[in-house]
Design an enzyme around this catalytic site. Structure first.
Site, PDB file in Angstrom:
ATOM      1  N   GLU A 186       0.802  -1.209   0.000  1.00 51.82           N
ATOM      2  CA  GLU A 186       0.000   0.000   0.000  1.00 51.82           C
ATOM      3  C   GLU A 186       0.851   1.282   0.000  1.00 51.82           C
ATOM      4  OE1 GLU A 186      -3.410   0.394  -0.222  1.00 51.82           O
ATOM      5  OE2 GLU A 186      -2.919   2.524  -0.237  1.00 51.82           O
TER       6      GLU A 186
ATOM      7  N   THR B 182      -6.073   1.507  -5.380  1.00 49.20           N
ATOM      8  CA  THR B 182      -5.651   0.104  -5.251  1.00 49.20           C
ATOM      9  C   THR B 182      -6.329  -0.776  -6.305  1.00 49.20           C
ATOM     10  OG1 THR B 182      -5.563   0.375  -2.852  1.00 49.20           O
ATOM     11  CG2 THR B 182      -5.369  -1.851  -3.682  1.00 49.20           C
TER      12      THR B 182
ATOM     13  N   HIS C  52      -1.483   3.338   4.812  1.00 46.62           N
ATOM     14  CA  HIS C  52      -2.533   4.025   4.058  1.00 46.62           C
ATOM     15  C   HIS C  52      -2.770   5.398   4.679  1.00 46.62           C
ATOM     16  CE1 HIS C  52      -6.364   4.943   2.206  1.00 46.62           C
ATOM     17  NE2 HIS C  52      -6.271   3.884   1.449  1.00 46.62           N
TER      18      HIS C  52
ATOM     19  N   ASP D 257       1.343   0.005  -4.933  1.00 49.53           N
ATOM     20  CA  ASP D 257       0.119   0.107  -5.741  1.00 49.53           C
ATOM     21  C   ASP D 257      -0.069   1.476  -6.387  1.00 49.53           C
ATOM     22  OD1 ASP D 257      -0.571   1.337  -3.312  1.00 49.53           O
ATOM     23  OD2 ASP D 257      -2.480   0.305  -3.099  1.00 49.53           O
TER      24      ASP D 257
HETATM   25  C1  GP9 Z   1      -9.020  -0.880   0.624  1.00 52.11           C
HETATM   26  C2  GP9 Z   1      -7.578  -0.752   0.316  1.00 52.11           C
HETATM   27  C3  GP9 Z   1      -7.173   0.675   0.173  1.00 52.11           C
HETATM   28  O1  GP9 Z   1      -9.480  -2.186   0.648  1.00 52.11           O
HETATM   29  O2  GP9 Z   1      -7.266  -1.495  -0.816  1.00 52.11           O
HETATM   30  O3  GP9 Z   1      -7.687   1.232  -0.974  1.00 52.11           O
HETATM   31  P1  GP9 Z   1      -7.131   2.569  -1.612  1.00 52.11           P
HETATM   32  O4  GP9 Z   1      -7.766   3.724  -0.862  1.00 52.11           O
HETATM   33  O5  GP9 Z   1      -5.659   2.590  -1.475  1.00 52.11           O
HETATM   34  O6  GP9 Z   1      -7.571   2.508  -3.033  1.00 52.11           O
HETATM   35 MN    MN Z   2      -3.963   1.528  -2.129  1.00 44.40          MN
END
Ligand code: GP9
Ligand code: MN
Length: 420
Positions: free
Chosen positions: A38, A82, A197, A256
Protein backbone atom coordinates in the site's frame (compact mmCIF):
# COMPACT_ATOMS: atom_id res chain seq x y z
CA UNK A 1 -16.73 -6.04 -31.94
CA UNK A 2 -15.73 -4.18 -35.12
CA UNK A 3 -12.71 -2.60 -33.52
CA UNK A 4 -11.07 -5.90 -32.62
CA UNK A 5 -9.10 -6.43 -35.87
CA UNK A 6 -7.59 -2.94 -35.59
CA UNK A 7 -6.71 -3.40 -31.94
CA UNK A 8 -5.22 -6.82 -32.61
CA UNK A 9 -3.15 -5.51 -35.49
CA UNK A 10 -1.88 -2.60 -33.41
CA UNK A 11 -0.87 -4.88 -30.55
CA UNK A 12 0.83 -7.42 -32.83
CA UNK A 13 2.73 -4.66 -34.55
CA UNK A 14 3.59 -2.35 -31.65
CA UNK A 15 3.37 -4.17 -28.35
CA UNK A 16 4.09 -7.87 -28.51
CA UNK A 17 7.59 -9.19 -28.29
CA UNK A 18 8.38 -11.89 -30.82
CA UNK A 19 11.10 -13.73 -28.95
CA UNK A 20 10.85 -15.43 -25.60
CA UNK A 21 13.10 -13.92 -22.97
CA UNK A 22 15.98 -15.86 -21.39
CA UNK A 23 13.96 -16.17 -18.20
CA UNK A 24 10.94 -17.77 -19.88
CA UNK A 25 9.80 -20.61 -17.64
CA UNK A 26 12.40 -20.17 -14.86
CA UNK A 27 9.60 -20.19 -12.30
CA UNK A 28 7.49 -22.85 -13.97
CA UNK A 29 4.92 -24.37 -11.58
CA UNK A 30 6.15 -22.26 -8.65
CA UNK A 31 3.65 -20.60 -6.34
CA UNK A 32 3.30 -16.87 -6.89
CA UNK A 33 3.01 -14.77 -3.73
CA UNK A 34 2.21 -11.22 -4.74
CA UNK A 35 2.42 -8.50 -2.12
CA UNK A 36 0.42 -5.41 -3.03
CA UNK A 37 2.27 -2.88 -0.89
CA UNK A 38 0.00 0.00 0.00
CA UNK A 39 1.04 3.53 -0.99
CA UNK A 40 4.80 2.99 -1.07
CA UNK A 41 6.81 5.13 -3.47
CA UNK A 42 10.31 4.47 -4.75
CA UNK A 43 11.79 7.61 -3.23
CA UNK A 44 11.94 5.86 0.17
CA UNK A 45 14.09 3.00 -1.16
CA UNK A 46 17.75 3.34 -0.23
CA UNK A 47 16.95 6.68 1.33
CA UNK A 48 16.95 8.11 4.85
CA UNK A 49 14.85 10.26 7.14
CA UNK A 50 16.42 11.95 10.19
CA UNK A 51 19.59 10.05 9.31
CA UNK A 52 17.86 6.65 9.53
CA UNK A 53 17.19 4.07 6.87
CA UNK A 54 13.48 3.98 5.99
CA UNK A 55 13.21 0.50 4.46
CA UNK A 56 16.17 -1.63 5.59
CA UNK A 57 14.62 -4.90 4.42
CA UNK A 58 13.56 -3.71 0.98
CA UNK A 59 16.94 -2.02 0.64
CA UNK A 60 18.64 -5.33 1.30
CA UNK A 61 16.51 -6.91 -1.43
CA UNK A 62 17.83 -4.39 -3.96
CA UNK A 63 21.23 -6.04 -3.46
CA UNK A 64 20.00 -9.59 -3.09
CA UNK A 65 21.21 -12.15 -5.62
CA UNK A 66 17.78 -13.75 -5.91
CA UNK A 67 15.97 -10.46 -6.51
CA UNK A 68 15.33 -8.19 -9.46
CA UNK A 69 14.56 -4.64 -8.40
CA UNK A 70 13.08 -2.29 -11.00
CA UNK A 71 14.09 1.23 -10.04
CA UNK A 72 12.21 2.99 -12.86
CA UNK A 73 8.85 1.28 -12.44
CA UNK A 74 5.75 3.51 -12.54
CA UNK A 75 2.27 3.05 -11.14
CA UNK A 76 -0.38 3.81 -13.76
CA UNK A 77 -3.45 4.13 -11.57
CA UNK A 78 -6.15 6.80 -11.59
CA UNK A 79 -9.16 7.37 -9.34
CA UNK A 80 -9.59 3.64 -8.66
CA UNK A 81 -6.36 3.61 -6.62
CA UNK A 82 -5.65 0.10 -5.25
CA UNK A 83 -8.34 -1.41 -7.44
CA UNK A 84 -6.84 0.22 -10.54
CA UNK A 85 -3.46 -1.27 -9.68
CA UNK A 86 -5.10 -4.68 -9.40
CA UNK A 87 -6.88 -4.17 -12.69
CA UNK A 88 -3.70 -3.22 -14.54
CA UNK A 89 -1.73 -6.11 -13.06
CA UNK A 90 -4.28 -8.82 -13.81
CA UNK A 91 -5.10 -7.65 -17.34
CA UNK A 92 -2.29 -5.50 -18.71
CA UNK A 93 -4.99 -3.02 -19.71
CA UNK A 94 -5.25 0.62 -18.63
CA UNK A 95 -7.72 1.70 -15.97
CA UNK A 96 -10.33 4.28 -16.92
CA UNK A 97 -9.62 8.00 -16.83
CA UNK A 98 -12.57 8.65 -14.49
CA UNK A 99 -14.16 6.48 -11.83
CA UNK A 100 -13.05 2.95 -11.03
CA UNK A 101 -13.35 0.20 -13.62
CA UNK A 102 -13.88 -2.16 -10.65
CA UNK A 103 -17.23 -0.46 -10.14
CA UNK A 104 -18.23 0.49 -13.67
CA UNK A 105 -17.24 -2.67 -15.59
CA UNK A 106 -17.14 -5.53 -13.11
CA UNK A 107 -19.56 -7.61 -15.17
CA UNK A 108 -17.35 -7.57 -18.27
CA UNK A 109 -15.57 -10.56 -19.61
CA UNK A 110 -11.82 -10.41 -19.10
CA UNK A 111 -8.85 -12.59 -19.88
CA UNK A 112 -7.22 -12.02 -16.52
CA UNK A 113 -4.14 -13.69 -15.08
CA UNK A 114 -5.99 -15.87 -12.52
CA UNK A 115 -8.14 -17.28 -15.29
CA UNK A 116 -5.16 -17.95 -17.55
CA UNK A 117 -3.24 -19.59 -14.72
CA UNK A 118 -6.22 -21.79 -13.91
CA UNK A 119 -5.70 -23.57 -17.23
CA UNK A 120 -2.13 -24.22 -16.02
CA UNK A 121 -3.43 -25.86 -12.86
CA UNK A 122 -3.13 -22.86 -10.54
CA UNK A 123 -5.45 -22.06 -7.64
CA UNK A 124 -5.86 -18.29 -7.19
CA UNK A 125 -6.78 -16.17 -4.20
CA UNK A 126 -6.58 -12.72 -2.68
CA UNK A 127 -6.02 -12.02 1.02
CA UNK A 128 -6.96 -8.62 2.36
CA UNK A 129 -8.38 -7.76 5.77
CA UNK A 130 -11.07 -5.44 4.48
CA UNK A 131 -14.71 -5.70 3.53
CA UNK A 132 -15.21 -7.70 0.33
CA UNK A 133 -17.45 -5.07 -1.21
CA UNK A 134 -14.85 -2.33 -0.86
CA UNK A 135 -13.93 -1.46 -4.44
CA UNK A 136 -16.58 -3.99 -5.46
CA UNK A 137 -13.92 -6.68 -5.20
CA UNK A 138 -16.35 -9.54 -4.74
CA UNK A 139 -17.86 -8.83 -8.17
CA UNK A 140 -14.70 -8.05 -10.09
CA UNK A 141 -12.75 -10.98 -8.64
CA UNK A 142 -15.37 -13.32 -10.06
CA UNK A 143 -14.87 -11.79 -13.48
CA UNK A 144 -11.11 -12.30 -13.13
CA UNK A 145 -11.59 -15.97 -12.23
CA UNK A 146 -10.16 -15.64 -8.71
CA UNK A 147 -11.04 -18.80 -6.78
CA UNK A 148 -11.26 -17.36 -3.28
CA UNK A 149 -11.16 -14.03 -1.47
CA UNK A 150 -10.05 -14.12 2.16
CA UNK A 151 -11.54 -10.86 3.41
CA UNK A 152 -12.07 -9.24 6.78
CA UNK A 153 -14.11 -12.16 8.16
CA UNK A 154 -11.19 -14.56 7.61
CA UNK A 155 -9.13 -12.63 10.19
CA UNK A 156 -9.21 -12.15 13.92
CA UNK A 157 -9.45 -8.42 14.22
CA UNK A 158 -9.46 -6.69 17.61
CA UNK A 159 -8.84 -3.24 18.95
CA UNK A 160 -5.30 -4.25 19.94
CA UNK A 161 -4.27 -5.54 16.54
CA UNK A 162 -5.85 -2.77 14.44
CA UNK A 163 -5.08 0.80 13.52
CA UNK A 164 -6.50 3.23 10.96
CA UNK A 165 -8.08 1.16 8.21
CA UNK A 166 -8.12 -2.11 10.16
CA UNK A 167 -5.90 -5.08 10.91
CA UNK A 168 -2.23 -4.12 11.13
CA UNK A 169 0.12 -5.60 8.53
CA UNK A 170 2.14 -7.74 10.99
CA UNK A 171 -0.83 -9.71 12.35
CA UNK A 172 -2.27 -9.74 8.84
CA UNK A 173 0.72 -11.60 7.40
CA UNK A 174 0.98 -13.77 10.50
CA UNK A 175 -2.65 -14.87 10.24
CA UNK A 176 -2.39 -15.35 6.48
CA UNK A 177 0.22 -18.11 6.71
CA UNK A 178 -2.29 -20.79 7.70
CA UNK A 179 -4.38 -20.01 4.64
CA UNK A 180 -1.37 -20.24 2.34
CA UNK A 181 -0.46 -23.57 3.91
CA UNK A 182 -3.92 -24.92 3.24
CA UNK A 183 -3.93 -23.98 -0.45
CA UNK A 184 -3.56 -26.46 -3.20
CA UNK A 185 -0.27 -25.92 -5.05
CA UNK A 186 0.68 -24.34 -7.29
CA UNK A 187 -1.15 -21.23 -6.19
CA UNK A 188 -1.25 -17.62 -7.29
CA UNK A 189 -2.09 -15.43 -4.33
CA UNK A 190 -2.14 -11.73 -3.65
CA UNK A 191 -1.81 -10.16 -0.20
CA UNK A 192 -2.93 -6.54 0.02
CA UNK A 193 -1.46 -4.56 2.92
CA UNK A 194 -3.32 -1.78 4.71
CA UNK A 195 -1.32 -0.05 7.43
CA UNK A 196 0.63 2.26 5.15
CA UNK A 197 -2.53 4.02 4.06
CA UNK A 198 -3.42 7.69 4.35
CA UNK A 199 -3.58 9.22 6.99
CA UNK A 200 -0.68 6.96 8.10
CA UNK A 201 -1.77 6.34 11.70
CA UNK A 202 0.51 4.14 13.77
CA UNK A 203 0.67 3.13 17.44
CA UNK A 204 3.70 4.50 19.28
CA UNK A 205 4.86 0.94 20.04
CA UNK A 206 4.99 0.19 16.29
CA UNK A 207 7.13 3.22 15.50
CA UNK A 208 10.74 2.20 14.83
CA UNK A 209 11.72 5.54 13.30
CA UNK A 210 10.68 9.09 14.06
CA UNK A 211 8.37 11.07 11.77
CA UNK A 212 9.81 13.72 9.48
CA UNK A 213 9.46 17.35 10.53
CA UNK A 214 7.70 19.54 7.94
CA UNK A 215 4.43 21.41 7.44
CA UNK A 216 2.80 18.21 6.17
CA UNK A 217 1.76 15.70 8.80
CA UNK A 218 0.89 13.35 5.98
CA UNK A 219 4.46 13.25 4.71
CA UNK A 220 5.85 13.29 8.26
CA UNK A 221 3.87 10.23 9.34
CA UNK A 222 4.39 8.39 6.07
CA UNK A 223 7.94 7.36 7.00
CA UNK A 224 7.20 5.40 10.22
CA UNK A 225 4.31 3.51 8.58
CA UNK A 226 6.46 2.67 5.56
CA UNK A 227 9.07 1.31 7.99
CA UNK A 228 6.36 -0.70 9.75
CA UNK A 229 5.34 -2.27 6.42
CA UNK A 230 8.99 -2.99 5.62
CA UNK A 231 9.31 -4.87 8.94
CA UNK A 232 6.03 -6.71 8.31
CA UNK A 233 7.29 -7.90 4.91
CA UNK A 234 10.60 -8.99 6.41
CA UNK A 235 8.76 -11.04 9.05
CA UNK A 236 6.56 -12.51 6.35
CA UNK A 237 9.61 -13.79 4.45
CA UNK A 238 10.72 -15.57 7.64
CA UNK A 239 7.25 -16.96 8.24
CA UNK A 240 7.14 -18.31 4.68
CA UNK A 241 10.47 -20.04 5.31
CA UNK A 242 9.26 -21.50 8.61
CA UNK A 243 6.08 -22.72 6.93
CA UNK A 244 8.04 -24.48 4.18
CA UNK A 245 6.44 -22.29 1.52
CA UNK A 246 9.44 -20.22 0.53
CA UNK A 247 11.47 -22.55 -1.68
CA UNK A 248 8.65 -23.39 -4.06
CA UNK A 249 7.44 -19.83 -4.48
CA UNK A 250 8.39 -16.61 -6.17
CA UNK A 251 7.60 -13.45 -4.26
CA UNK A 252 6.56 -10.24 -5.95
CA UNK A 253 6.40 -6.92 -4.11
CA UNK A 254 4.77 -3.98 -5.87
CA UNK A 255 3.72 -0.51 -4.72
CA UNK A 256 0.12 0.11 -5.74
CA UNK A 257 0.13 3.91 -6.19
CA UNK A 258 1.50 7.11 -4.65
CA UNK A 259 0.94 7.78 -0.96
CA UNK A 260 1.90 11.44 -1.01
CA UNK A 261 -0.17 13.58 -3.35
CA UNK A 262 0.86 16.81 -5.03
CA UNK A 263 -0.90 18.68 -2.20
CA UNK A 264 2.24 18.03 -0.18
CA UNK A 265 4.70 19.30 -2.77
CA UNK A 266 6.13 21.97 -0.46
CA UNK A 267 7.05 19.45 2.21
CA UNK A 268 8.21 17.02 -0.46
CA UNK A 269 10.54 19.57 -2.05
CA UNK A 270 11.99 20.24 1.39
CA UNK A 271 12.52 16.53 2.00
CA UNK A 272 14.07 15.98 -1.44
CA UNK A 273 16.11 19.17 -1.06
CA UNK A 274 14.74 20.70 -4.26
CA UNK A 275 13.63 24.26 -4.93
CA UNK A 276 10.28 23.09 -6.27
CA UNK A 277 8.51 20.01 -7.59
CA UNK A 278 8.24 20.52 -11.34
CA UNK A 279 5.86 18.51 -13.55
CA UNK A 280 8.92 16.42 -14.43
CA UNK A 281 9.62 15.73 -10.74
CA UNK A 282 5.96 14.94 -10.18
CA UNK A 283 6.07 12.22 -12.82
CA UNK A 284 9.31 10.85 -11.37
CA UNK A 285 7.58 10.65 -8.00
CA UNK A 286 5.06 8.24 -9.53
CA UNK A 287 7.69 5.51 -9.38
CA UNK A 288 6.77 2.68 -7.04
CA UNK A 289 8.96 -0.25 -6.02
CA UNK A 290 8.73 -3.48 -7.98
CA UNK A 291 10.64 -6.56 -6.81
CA UNK A 292 10.73 -10.05 -8.25
CA UNK A 293 12.27 -12.47 -5.78
CA UNK A 294 13.10 -15.96 -7.05
CA UNK A 295 14.60 -18.13 -4.28
CA UNK A 296 17.79 -19.84 -5.45
CA UNK A 297 17.94 -17.90 -8.72
CA UNK A 298 21.26 -16.19 -8.10
CA UNK A 299 21.08 -13.75 -11.05
CA UNK A 300 19.18 -10.87 -9.48
CA UNK A 301 20.14 -7.28 -10.27
CA UNK A 302 18.86 -3.74 -10.26
CA UNK A 303 17.02 -3.09 -13.53
CA UNK A 304 16.87 0.48 -14.80
CA UNK A 305 14.62 0.16 -17.83
CA UNK A 306 11.44 2.20 -17.94
CA UNK A 307 8.70 -0.13 -16.77
CA UNK A 308 5.26 -0.10 -15.19
CA UNK A 309 2.31 -2.00 -13.83
CA UNK A 310 1.11 -2.70 -17.37
CA UNK A 311 4.16 -4.99 -17.76
CA UNK A 312 3.47 -7.22 -14.77
CA UNK A 313 1.14 -9.71 -16.48
CA UNK A 314 3.34 -10.46 -19.51
CA UNK A 315 6.43 -10.61 -17.27
CA UNK A 316 4.92 -12.99 -14.73
CA UNK A 317 3.35 -15.26 -17.31
CA UNK A 318 6.70 -15.49 -19.09
CA UNK A 319 8.54 -16.39 -15.87
CA UNK A 320 5.92 -19.09 -15.29
CA UNK A 321 6.43 -20.41 -18.81
CA UNK A 322 2.97 -19.50 -20.11
CA UNK A 323 2.92 -18.33 -23.72
CA UNK A 324 -0.50 -16.66 -23.79
CA UNK A 325 -0.06 -15.88 -27.49
CA UNK A 326 -3.48 -14.52 -28.42
CA UNK A 327 -3.89 -12.14 -25.53
CA UNK A 328 -4.76 -8.50 -26.06
CA UNK A 329 -2.58 -6.50 -23.71
CA UNK A 330 -0.48 -3.35 -23.64
CA UNK A 331 2.58 -4.30 -21.61
CA UNK A 332 5.82 -6.14 -22.26
CA UNK A 333 7.83 -8.92 -20.70
CA UNK A 334 10.40 -6.86 -18.81
CA UNK A 335 13.09 -9.45 -19.42
CA UNK A 336 12.71 -9.20 -23.18
CA UNK A 337 15.08 -6.98 -25.16
CA UNK A 338 12.46 -5.77 -27.62
CA UNK A 339 10.13 -3.62 -25.57
CA UNK A 340 7.96 -0.63 -26.40
CA UNK A 341 10.32 1.70 -24.58
CA UNK A 342 7.74 3.88 -22.90
CA UNK A 343 5.19 3.81 -20.11
CA UNK A 344 1.90 5.65 -20.56
CA UNK A 345 0.22 7.28 -17.62
CA UNK A 346 -3.56 7.39 -17.68
CA UNK A 347 -3.65 11.16 -18.25
CA UNK A 348 -1.64 10.85 -21.47
CA UNK A 349 1.67 11.78 -19.89
CA UNK A 350 4.45 9.30 -20.52
CA UNK A 351 7.96 8.25 -19.68
CA UNK A 352 10.13 6.96 -22.51
CA UNK A 353 13.77 5.96 -22.66
CA UNK A 354 14.64 9.53 -23.71
CA UNK A 355 11.76 11.80 -22.67
CA UNK A 356 9.21 12.55 -20.04
CA UNK A 357 6.04 14.21 -21.26
CA UNK A 358 4.17 16.09 -18.55
CA UNK A 359 1.98 19.23 -18.41
CA UNK A 360 2.25 19.61 -22.20
CA UNK A 361 6.00 19.84 -21.94
CA UNK A 362 8.56 17.45 -23.35
CA UNK A 363 11.43 16.93 -20.89
CA UNK A 364 14.75 15.25 -21.36
CA UNK A 365 14.44 12.21 -19.09
CA UNK A 366 18.07 12.35 -18.06
CA UNK A 367 18.40 16.04 -17.22
CA UNK A 368 14.81 17.07 -16.48
CA UNK A 369 15.26 20.05 -18.81
CA UNK A 370 12.54 20.93 -21.34
CA UNK A 371 13.58 19.78 -24.81
CA UNK A 372 14.01 22.66 -27.26
CA UNK A 373 12.53 22.22 -30.69
CA UNK A 374 15.21 21.71 -33.31
CA UNK A 375 15.82 25.21 -34.76
CA UNK A 376 16.62 24.01 -38.27
CA UNK A 377 13.43 22.02 -38.50
CA UNK A 378 11.45 24.93 -37.21
CA UNK A 379 12.71 27.13 -40.00
CA UNK A 380 11.47 24.75 -42.67
CA UNK A 381 8.25 23.61 -41.08
CA UNK A 382 5.83 25.76 -39.14
CA UNK A 383 4.04 22.70 -37.77
CA UNK A 384 7.15 21.19 -36.32
CA UNK A 385 6.41 18.52 -33.80
CA UNK A 386 7.94 18.33 -30.37
CA UNK A 387 10.32 15.45 -29.78
CA UNK A 388 7.58 13.83 -27.68
CA UNK A 389 4.92 13.84 -30.41
CA UNK A 390 5.56 10.44 -32.02
CA UNK A 391 5.20 8.61 -28.72
CA UNK A 392 2.36 10.88 -27.59
CA UNK A 393 0.36 9.72 -30.59
CA UNK A 394 0.95 6.08 -29.76
CA UNK A 395 0.06 6.68 -26.12
CA UNK A 396 -3.27 8.29 -27.05
CA UNK A 397 -4.03 5.48 -29.47
CA UNK A 398 -3.23 2.82 -26.91
CA UNK A 399 -5.31 4.40 -24.15
CA UNK A 400 -8.19 4.68 -26.62
CA UNK A 401 -7.91 1.02 -27.64
CA UNK A 402 -7.83 -0.07 -24.02
CA UNK A 403 -10.95 2.02 -23.39
CA UNK A 404 -12.64 0.43 -26.43
CA UNK A 405 -11.97 -3.04 -25.04
CA UNK A 406 -13.50 -2.10 -21.70
CA UNK A 407 -16.43 0.07 -22.80
CA UNK A 408 -17.39 -2.39 -25.55
CA UNK A 409 -16.83 -5.44 -23.34
CA UNK A 410 -14.90 -6.73 -26.34
CA UNK A 411 -13.29 -9.73 -24.67
CA UNK A 412 -16.68 -11.40 -25.21
CA UNK A 413 -15.75 -11.68 -28.88
CA UNK A 414 -12.17 -12.90 -28.57
CA UNK A 415 -11.35 -16.58 -28.48
CA UNK A 416 -8.31 -17.72 -26.59
CA UNK A 417 -7.53 -21.14 -27.94
CA UNK A 418 -3.76 -21.57 -27.88
CA UNK A 419 -3.36 -21.08 -24.16
CA UNK A 420 -0.59 -23.62 -23.85
C1 GP9 B 1 -9.02 -0.88 0.62
C2 GP9 B 1 -7.58 -0.75 0.32
C3 GP9 B 1 -7.17 0.67 0.17
O1 GP9 B 1 -9.48 -2.19 0.65
O2 GP9 B 1 -7.27 -1.49 -0.82
O3 GP9 B 1 -7.69 1.23 -0.97
P1 GP9 B 1 -7.13 2.57 -1.61
O4 GP9 B 1 -7.77 3.72 -0.86
O5 GP9 B 1 -5.66 2.59 -1.48
O6 GP9 B 1 -7.57 2.51 -3.03
MN1 MN C 1 -3.96 1.53 -2.13
Amino acid sequence: GNEIPDIKAYIEENVKTKEKSNLFGVAKDKNVIFINAESIQSFVINNEVNGQEITPFLNSLTEDEDTYYFENFYHQTEQGKTSDSEFIVENSLYPLSRGAVFFTHAQNEYHAMPEILKTEGYYSSVLHANNKSFWNRDQMYQSFGIDHFYGEEAYEVSEENSIGWGLKDKPFFEQSIKYLQSMEEPFYTKLITLTNHFPFDLDETDKSIEPYDSNSNTLNNFFPTVRYMDEAIEQFFDQLKDAGLYEDSIIIIMGDHYGISANHNRAMSMYLDKEEITPYDHVQLQRVPFFIHIPGHGQGEVKSEVSGQIDVKPTLLSLLGVENKNDLHFGNDLFSDERKGYIALRNGNFISDDYIFASDTCYNRETGEPVEIDQKEEATDQNVESACDPISKRVDKELGYSDDLIYGDLFRFVEFTDQK
